[in-house]
Design a protein around this motif. Structure first.
Motif, short mmCIF file in Angstrom:
data_model
loop_
_atom_site.label_atom_id
_atom_site.label_comp_id
_atom_site.label_asym_id
_atom_site.label_seq_id
_atom_site.Cartn_x
_atom_site.Cartn_y
_atom_site.Cartn_z
N HIS A 1 0.83 -1.21 0.00
CA HIS A 1 0.00 0.00 0.00
C HIS A 1 0.86 1.25 0.00
O HIS A 1 0.60 2.20 -0.75
CB HIS A 1 -0.93 -0.01 1.22
CG HIS A 1 -1.81 1.19 1.31
ND1 HIS A 1 -2.82 1.45 0.41
CD2 HIS A 1 -1.83 2.22 2.20
CE1 HIS A 1 -3.44 2.57 0.73
NE2 HIS A 1 -2.85 3.06 1.81
N VAL B 1 2.53 1.79 -3.34
CA VAL B 1 1.59 2.39 -4.29
C VAL B 1 1.47 3.89 -4.04
O VAL B 1 1.46 4.70 -4.98
CB VAL B 1 0.21 1.70 -4.18
CG1 VAL B 1 -0.87 2.52 -4.90
CG2 VAL B 1 0.28 0.30 -4.79
N MET C 1 -7.10 1.07 -11.45
CA MET C 1 -6.30 0.32 -10.49
C MET C 1 -7.04 -0.96 -10.15
O MET C 1 -8.26 -0.95 -9.98
CB MET C 1 -6.05 1.13 -9.21
CG MET C 1 -5.20 0.38 -8.17
SD MET C 1 -4.74 1.39 -6.73
CE MET C 1 -6.24 1.21 -5.73
N GLU C 2 -6.31 -2.07 -10.04
CA GLU C 2 -6.88 -3.33 -9.62
C GLU C 2 -6.03 -3.90 -8.48
O GLU C 2 -4.81 -3.96 -8.59
CB GLU C 2 -6.96 -4.32 -10.77
CG GLU C 2 -7.63 -5.63 -10.41
CD GLU C 2 -7.96 -6.50 -11.62
OE1 GLU C 2 -7.69 -7.71 -11.57
OE2 GLU C 2 -8.51 -5.95 -12.61
N VAL C 3 -6.70 -4.31 -7.39
CA VAL C 3 -6.00 -4.85 -6.23
C VAL C 3 -6.65 -6.18 -5.84
O VAL C 3 -7.87 -6.29 -5.81
CB VAL C 3 -6.06 -3.88 -5.02
CG1 VAL C 3 -5.15 -4.38 -3.90
CG2 VAL C 3 -5.65 -2.47 -5.43
N HIS C 4 -5.82 -7.16 -5.53
CA HIS C 4 -6.29 -8.49 -5.15
C HIS C 4 -5.90 -8.82 -3.72
O HIS C 4 -4.82 -8.45 -3.25
CB HIS C 4 -5.68 -9.56 -6.07
CG HIS C 4 -6.29 -9.62 -7.42
ND1 HIS C 4 -7.04 -10.69 -7.86
CD2 HIS C 4 -6.27 -8.73 -8.45
CE1 HIS C 4 -7.45 -10.46 -9.10
NE2 HIS C 4 -6.98 -9.28 -9.48
N TYR C 5 -6.79 -9.56 -3.04
CA TYR C 5 -6.45 -10.18 -1.76
C TYR C 5 -6.97 -11.61 -1.86
O TYR C 5 -8.11 -11.90 -1.54
CB TYR C 5 -7.10 -9.42 -0.60
CG TYR C 5 -6.48 -9.70 0.75
CD1 TYR C 5 -5.81 -10.88 1.03
CD2 TYR C 5 -6.57 -8.75 1.76
CE1 TYR C 5 -5.25 -11.12 2.27
CE2 TYR C 5 -6.00 -8.98 3.02
CZ TYR C 5 -5.34 -10.17 3.26
OH TYR C 5 -4.79 -10.41 4.49
N LEU D 1 -9.27 -3.94 1.65
CA LEU D 1 -9.06 -3.30 0.35
C LEU D 1 -9.86 -2.02 0.23
O LEU D 1 -9.40 -1.03 -0.36
CB LEU D 1 -9.43 -4.27 -0.77
CG LEU D 1 -8.66 -5.59 -0.82
CD1 LEU D 1 -9.04 -6.37 -2.08
CD2 LEU D 1 -7.17 -5.37 -0.77
N THR E 1 -8.32 1.78 -0.30
CA THR E 1 -8.74 2.60 -1.43
C THR E 1 -9.27 3.96 -0.96
O THR E 1 -8.99 5.00 -1.58
CB THR E 1 -9.82 1.87 -2.25
OG1 THR E 1 -9.31 0.60 -2.67
CG2 THR E 1 -10.22 2.67 -3.48
N LEU F 1 -11.55 -4.13 -6.88
CA LEU F 1 -11.04 -4.85 -5.72
C LEU F 1 -11.56 -6.28 -5.79
O LEU F 1 -12.77 -6.49 -5.89
CB LEU F 1 -11.51 -4.18 -4.42
CG LEU F 1 -11.24 -2.66 -4.32
CD1 LEU F 1 -11.81 -2.11 -3.02
CD2 LEU F 1 -9.75 -2.36 -4.43
N VAL G 1 -0.75 -8.49 -7.30
CA VAL G 1 -1.57 -7.94 -6.22
C VAL G 1 -2.02 -6.54 -6.59
O VAL G 1 -3.18 -6.17 -6.36
CB VAL G 1 -0.78 -7.94 -4.89
CG1 VAL G 1 -1.58 -7.24 -3.79
CG2 VAL G 1 -0.44 -9.36 -4.47
N TYR G 2 -1.12 -5.75 -7.16
CA TYR G 2 -1.44 -4.38 -7.56
C TYR G 2 -1.15 -4.20 -9.05
O TYR G 2 -0.08 -4.58 -9.53
CB TYR G 2 -0.57 -3.37 -6.80
CG TYR G 2 -0.80 -3.35 -5.31
CD1 TYR G 2 -1.81 -2.57 -4.75
CD2 TYR G 2 0.01 -4.10 -4.47
CE1 TYR G 2 -2.01 -2.55 -3.38
CE2 TYR G 2 -0.18 -4.08 -3.10
CZ TYR G 2 -1.19 -3.31 -2.56
OH TYR G 2 -1.39 -3.30 -1.20
#
Length: 353
Positions: free
Chosen positions: A132, A135, A150-154, A184, A188, A229, A241-242
């Motif tokens: 984070h 970023v 933006m795309e973020v994965h968990y 997430l 954001t 997300l 992840v990002y």
């Protein structure tokens, strides 16, 4: 230096991994009591923290006049009640995320904390992740130009269900969205504030009669910016992840913050090189430079979960401003509520407070 006597309610994963180690290693706190009704967890607490009294009920902490700060590390369904009881007992409170189940509950707790003149914060520790803050560094540099997406994965991989796990039962606040999605969403909001609209799809993918969602995709719509997300439990081989797309280039980063695994392995945040990621999972930017494509490695910022606890200490002892404000955590809960509406109605909804 003021010492804040602290009581920890719950000694499950949150208490053992994310709360107690940071209280023990911060000289501003004294871990006075831990409460758990589980005999095995009580034995582990006594063995790990021999100088801390282990009690069987949360009331033994809330009603202790010598305790100033209460950490609520219990299951989601009890966050509201325990936080309310602690505030009414004139305690400061740091509660595990998600803050509450509903935004109305969050509003009540925020009003009560103000009335009682107590510090109330939420354990959104992922705001202190290596990824984070890396970023944030990339965005602040302006290297990508105007950000478009933006795309973020968990993501995790666990095919089998855990019959005893409350998160996999049809209870208020259960499921992957309250658990991982809350992280997430909060991150954001830290970057971009409240969205204008949102679209969400919540699904159940694993076999075996799971009664809560185990996969989510949430899109937060901002003027000129799309933030996606995603989280799932069937991701054996994780992708980035990002991923950030700007007018001038792209930032991609693989790999999760290393602090959780270090904590579970018994390491402490006072050790050298705490939170430093291996170079293998550093991200990179690919840019357009006068018609030429260039790629630059971006060293990851160290993860620093300890900063959350230090900030809570300073807010209580010195009156400093909270980093994780309860009003922000309330917005996360409001987005979760609206996301369930969006998923159920299969439509995009406007963000409303």
């Amino acid at each position: 230096m003021k010492t804040i006597n602290t009581g920890l309610i719950g000694f499950g994963n949150s208490g053992q991994t994310f709360f107690a180690p940071f209280i023990e290693t911060n000289q501003g706190f004294n871990l006075k009591k831990i409460s758990t009704s589980d005999p095995e967890k009580a034995a582990k607490a006594k063995a790990t923290y021999p100088g801390t009294e282990v009690v069987s009920h949360a009331d033994d902490i809330i009603n202790d006049p010598g305790i100033e700060l209460v950490l609520v590390g219990s299951p989601n369904t009890s966050h509201f009640d325990l936080t309310k009881q602690a505030l009414l007992a004139n305690k400061h409170v740091l509660v595990e995320k998600p803050f509450t189940i509903t935004s109305a509950e969050a509003d009540e707790l925020i009003a009560l904390a103000k009335k009682q003149h107590r510090v109330l914060s939420v354990h959104h520790n992922r705001r202190f992740d290596s990824g984070h803050n890396t970023v944030k560094k990339v965005l602040a540099s302006g290297a990508l130009g105007t950000l478009a997406e933006m795309e973020v994965h968990y993501d995790r991989y666990r095919l089998g269900l855990r019959p005893a796990a409350w998160r996999e039962k049809p209870l208020p606040g259960s499921g992957i969205f309250y658990d991982l999605g809350a992280h997430l969403i909060d991150a954001t909001l830290d970057l971009f504030g409240k969205p204008k609209e949102l679209t969400c799809m919540l699904t159940t993918q694993r076999p075996g009669g799971l009664e809560v969602e185990d996969n989510f995709e949430l899109i937060l719509w901002y003027p000129g910016l799309k933030v996606t997300l995603k989280g799932g439990m069937l991701v054996k081989e994780a992708g980035p992840v990002y991923t950030l797309y700007g007018y001038n280039g792209t930032f991609i980063k693989y790999g999760m913050d290393v602090q959780e695994e270090a904590l579970k392995a018994g390491h402490k945040p006072t050790e050298p090189n705490w939170g430093v990621e291996p170079k293998e999972i550093w991200g990179h930017v690919t840019l357009d430079d006068n018609g030429k494509t260039i790629t630059q490695t971006i060293p990851s910022e160290p993860g620093r979960y300890q900063d959350l606890f230090q900030n809570v200490y300073e807010a209580i002892a010195e009156g400093k401003e909270l980093i994780i404000k309860p009003e922000q955590a309330r917005t996360t809960i409001r987005i979760i509520e609206l996301a369930f509406q969006s998923s159920k109605g299969k439509r995009t909804v406007a963000y409303t407070d």
